[in-house]
Write a protein that holds these residues in place. Structure first.
Motif, PDB file in Angstrom:
ATOM      1  N   ALA A 117       0.839  -1.141   0.252  1.00 59.62           N
ATOM      2  CA  ALA A 117      -0.578   0.584  -0.139  1.00 59.62           C
ATOM      3  C   ALA A 117       0.906   0.863  -0.542  1.00 59.62           C
ATOM      4  O   ALA A 117       0.311   2.039  -0.671  1.00 59.62           O
ATOM      5  CB  ALA A 117      -1.046  -0.176   1.317  1.00 59.62           C
ATOM      6  N   PRO A 118       2.152   1.500   0.724  1.00 62.63           N
ATOM      7  CA  PRO A 118       2.797   2.731   0.559  1.00 62.63           C
ATOM      8  C   PRO A 118       3.879   2.578  -0.678  1.00 62.63           C
ATOM      9  O   PRO A 118       3.110   3.611  -0.825  1.00 62.63           O
ATOM     10  CB  PRO A 118       3.767   2.543   1.691  1.00 62.63           C
ATOM     11  N   ALA A 119       3.909   1.920  -1.040  1.00 60.04           N
ATOM     12  CA  ALA A 119       4.370   1.957  -2.015  1.00 60.04           C
ATOM     13  C   ALA A 119       3.626   2.486  -3.465  1.00 60.04           C
ATOM     14  O   ALA A 119       4.044   3.047  -4.707  1.00 60.04           O
ATOM     15  CB  ALA A 119       4.450   0.504  -3.104  1.00 60.04           C
ATOM     16  N   ARG A 120       2.347   1.869  -3.281  1.00 65.09           N
ATOM     17  CA  ARG A 120       1.156   2.046  -3.958  1.00 65.09           C
ATOM     18  C   ARG A 120       1.492   3.416  -3.870  1.00 65.09           C
ATOM     19  O   ARG A 120       0.892   3.975  -4.888  1.00 65.09           O
ATOM     20  CB  ARG A 120      -0.185   1.607  -4.467  1.00 65.09           C
ATOM     21  N   ALA A 121       1.009   4.267  -3.270  1.00 66.73           N
ATOM     22  CA  ALA A 121       0.168   5.609  -2.336  1.00 66.73           C
ATOM     23  C   ALA A 121       1.624   6.411  -3.423  1.00 66.73           C
ATOM     24  O   ALA A 121       1.429   7.240  -3.667  1.00 66.73           O
ATOM     25  CB  ALA A 121       0.577   5.480  -0.957  1.00 66.73           C
ATOM     26  N   VAL A 122       3.147   5.823  -2.556  1.00 71.83           N
ATOM     27  CA  VAL A 122       4.139   6.924  -3.697  1.00 71.83           C
ATOM     28  C   VAL A 122       4.428   6.955  -4.790  1.00 71.83           C
ATOM     29  O   VAL A 122       4.268   7.762  -6.005  1.00 71.83           O
ATOM     30  CB  VAL A 122       5.406   6.696  -2.909  1.00 71.83           C
ATOM     31  N   ALA A 123       3.867   5.863  -5.677  1.00 74.24           N
ATOM     32  CA  ALA A 123       3.630   6.056  -6.949  1.00 74.24           C
ATOM     33  C   ALA A 123       3.200   6.238  -8.160  1.00 74.24           C
ATOM     34  O   ALA A 123       2.938   7.177  -8.904  1.00 74.24           O
ATOM     35  CB  ALA A 123       4.059   4.370  -7.651  1.00 74.24           C
ATOM     36  N   GLY A 124       1.710   6.320  -6.964  1.00 77.62           N
ATOM     37  CA  GLY A 124       0.511   7.425  -7.414  1.00 77.62           C
ATOM     38  C   GLY A 124       0.391   8.527  -7.540  1.00 77.62           C
ATOM     39  O   GLY A 124       0.488   9.170  -8.173  1.00 77.62           O
ATOM     40  N   ALA A 125       1.572   9.012  -6.087  1.00 78.99           N
ATOM     41  CA  ALA A 125       1.816  10.495  -5.795  1.00 78.99           C
ATOM     42  C   ALA A 125       2.326  11.124  -7.045  1.00 78.99           C
ATOM     43  O   ALA A 125       3.075  12.299  -8.052  1.00 78.99           O
ATOM     44  CB  ALA A 125       2.244  10.976  -4.734  1.00 78.99           C
ATOM     45  N   LEU A 126       3.508  10.734  -7.223  1.00 82.88           N
ATOM     46  CA  LEU A 126       4.533  10.490  -8.032  1.00 82.88           C
ATOM     47  C   LEU A 126       4.507   9.945 -10.325  1.00 82.88           C
ATOM     48  O   LEU A 126       4.621  11.053 -10.534  1.00 82.88           O
ATOM     49  CB  LEU A 126       5.610  10.086  -7.754  1.00 82.88           C
ATOM     50  N   ARG A 127       3.580   9.904 -10.021  1.00 75.92           N
ATOM     51  CA  ARG A 127       3.316   8.815 -11.644  1.00 75.92           C
ATOM     52  C   ARG A 127       2.953  10.278 -12.746  1.00 75.92           C
ATOM     53  O   ARG A 127       2.332  11.320 -12.630  1.00 75.92           O
ATOM     54  CB  ARG A 127       1.728   8.512 -11.663  1.00 75.92           C
ATOM     55  N   GLY A 128       4.012  10.316 -13.612  1.00 75.18           N
ATOM     56  CA  GLY A 128       3.447  11.598 -14.895  1.00 75.18           C
ATOM     57  C   GLY A 128       3.941  12.809 -14.644  1.00 75.18           C
ATOM     58  O   GLY A 128       3.970  13.649 -15.315  1.00 75.18           O
ATOM     59  N   ARG A 129       4.945  12.161 -12.967  1.00 76.30           N
ATOM     60  CA  ARG A 129       5.444  14.085 -12.432  1.00 76.30           C
ATOM     61  C   ARG A 129       6.593  14.317 -14.123  1.00 76.30           C
ATOM     62  O   ARG A 129       7.532  12.861 -13.660  1.00 76.30           O
ATOM     63  CB  ARG A 129       5.473  13.631 -11.521  1.00 76.30           C
ATOM     64  N   ALA A 130       6.894  15.144 -14.627  1.00 75.16           N
ATOM     65  CA  ALA A 130       8.551  15.356 -15.685  1.00 75.16           C
ATOM     66  C   ALA A 130       9.023  16.062 -14.352  1.00 75.16           C
ATOM     67  O   ALA A 130      10.232  15.872 -15.234  1.00 75.16           O
ATOM     68  CB  ALA A 130       7.702  16.389 -16.280  1.00 75.16           C
ATOM     69  N   ASP A 131       9.205  16.721 -13.437  1.00 77.14           N
ATOM     70  CA  ASP A 131       9.687  17.180 -12.297  1.00 77.14           C
ATOM     71  C   ASP A 131      10.808  16.325 -11.741  1.00 77.14           C
ATOM     72  O   ASP A 131      12.048  16.550 -10.934  1.00 77.14           O
ATOM     73  CB  ASP A 131       9.036  18.024 -11.566  1.00 77.14           C
ATOM     74  N   VAL A 132      11.059  14.750 -11.595  1.00 75.08           N
ATOM     75  CA  VAL A 132      10.893  13.670 -10.819  1.00 75.08           C
ATOM     76  C   VAL A 132      12.487  13.204 -12.099  1.00 75.08           C
ATOM     77  O   VAL A 132      11.871  12.891 -12.780  1.00 75.08           O
ATOM     78  CB  VAL A 132      10.259  12.947 -10.368  1.00 75.08           C
TER      79      VAL A 132
END
Length: 375
Positions: A117-132
């Protein structure tokens, strides 16, 4: 006037990192290379079949960050693959229904459901981010220390409270609420982004700078994430694809086992962990044995770059030469050995490693290193 330099002494960069992804591909000698970053290593059988189908007769590749690579794609083939993956769905898709992938690797302890669950939450918040930056590495460790040893830029170790590590070093920052691991990891990522400038890794700006930015953000509203879920302990089977190459036949067996109840997780050690629930088949090891290493193996301490002819910069047929060395007993030992075709030493793992480097004359030289050669 001397050129400006970052905290680690390296010159300031004039370009973004070139890490490939689902849509941003690398043009290799054998065609386009696309990289797909699973969330905590999770991959669905339908996704695995799509990747294997796109690779055709060539093997899929696992990277040292637990990602999948498909080589030799045409532009249209790569686009079609990404579009098809976006339709699969599921709790932790390689690409979501908008076609967005995860911009950096989010790895997690492969045997523990508590990290899902925490891995999914982190990935979901970062998904599609161009600044990462693609070089950033985020890890969620179940407390066993398995992925903590990767020296991730941002790592959270589950516990009461969960603890934050930056660039392989523990900090005093903690998170003790149910959503703590994901909230803590994301806060650290955002703090790094606030101070990174052109840096790709936390070590380039220093943990202190990230911690300072993190403290400045403590008063901001915390993001809402899914609560950490736990479940009954599962029996796990870990199998090793030689040099991280998953053949089409191996992919079919893995996908079939996934359909029959096994949960598939790829790891940063280029292995595949099958979480075997009560509904999983009893003969998984026997079905995988013809295709993957299912027990002690000389290949367990070996890795390699792709080599010639698939890489134009390689001086040698790295993988062919290594296979011959294993067959004659000249490779595979206690110290990890990473074979490469040129001085760039692509894919060299962290930690003590013997880098066996191909030379322009077709011979090899061995250099024992204590850390990462290239990111």
């Amino acid at each position: 006037m001397p050129a400006p330099r970052r905290r680690d002494g390296a010159p300031v960069r004039a370009r973004p990192d070139a890490c490939p992804g689902a849509w941003r591909r690398h043009d290799a000698a054998d065609g386009a290379l696309a990289r797909f970053r699973p969330v905590g290593g999770a991959i669905a059988p339908a996704e695995l079949r799509l990747l294997a189908g796109a690779a055709d007769a060539a093997p899929l590749e696992l990277t040292s960050r637990g990602s999948w690579q498909v080589r030799g794609l045409s532009v249209k083939g790569a686009d079609d693959l990404a579009a098809a993956l976006a339709t699969v769905g599921g709790p932790a898709p390689l690409l979501d229904d908008q076609g967005r992938d995860v911009p950096c690797s989010v790895v997690a302890s492969p045997r523990s459901p508590a990290v899902d669950a925490p891995a999914r939450a982190v990935a979901g918040a970062l998904r599609g981010r161009a600044d990462v930056p693609g070089r950033l590495l985020v890890a969620i460790d179940d407390g066993s220390g398995d992925v903590l040893g990767l020296g991730a830029d941002v790592a959270v170790v589950l516990g009461s409270p969960s603890t934050l590590w930056l660039a392989g070093t523990p900090t005093e920052a903690t998170g003790d609420d149910p959503a703590g691991p994901a909230t803590l990891a994301l806060a650290a990522v955002e703090a790094f982004l606030a101070v990174r400038g052109d840096a790709w890794r936390v070590a380039e700006v220093g943990s202190d700078a990230v911690l300072g930015a993190l403290r400045a953000r403590e008063q901001e509203r915390a993001l809402e994430h899914a609560e950490v879920l736990t479940s009954a302990e599962r029996t796990c089977l870990e199998v090793l694809p030689r040099l991280g190459e998953v053949t089409p036949a191996a992919a079919r067996v893995l996908a079939d086992l996934g359909d029959e109840g096994a949960e598939l997780r790829v790891t940063p050690w280029r292995t595949v962990v099958l979480r075997l629930r009560d509904t999983a088949p009893d003969d998984a090891r026997e079905r995988l044995a013809p295709h993957l290493e299912t027990g002690p193996s000389r290949w367990a301490s070996l890795s390699a770059c792709v080599g010639a002819p698939r890489c134009a910069k390689s001086h040698t047929d790295v993988r062919g030469d290594l296979a011959r060395a294993v067959a004659t007993g000249r490779a595979g030992g206690l110290l990890h050995a990473h074979w490469v075709g040129c001085a760039r030493a692509c894919g060299t793992p962290a930690g003590p490693v013997a880098v066996v480097e191909g030379t322009p004359g077709g011979t090899y030289r061995t250099i024992v290193r204590t850390g990462r050669v290239s990111g």
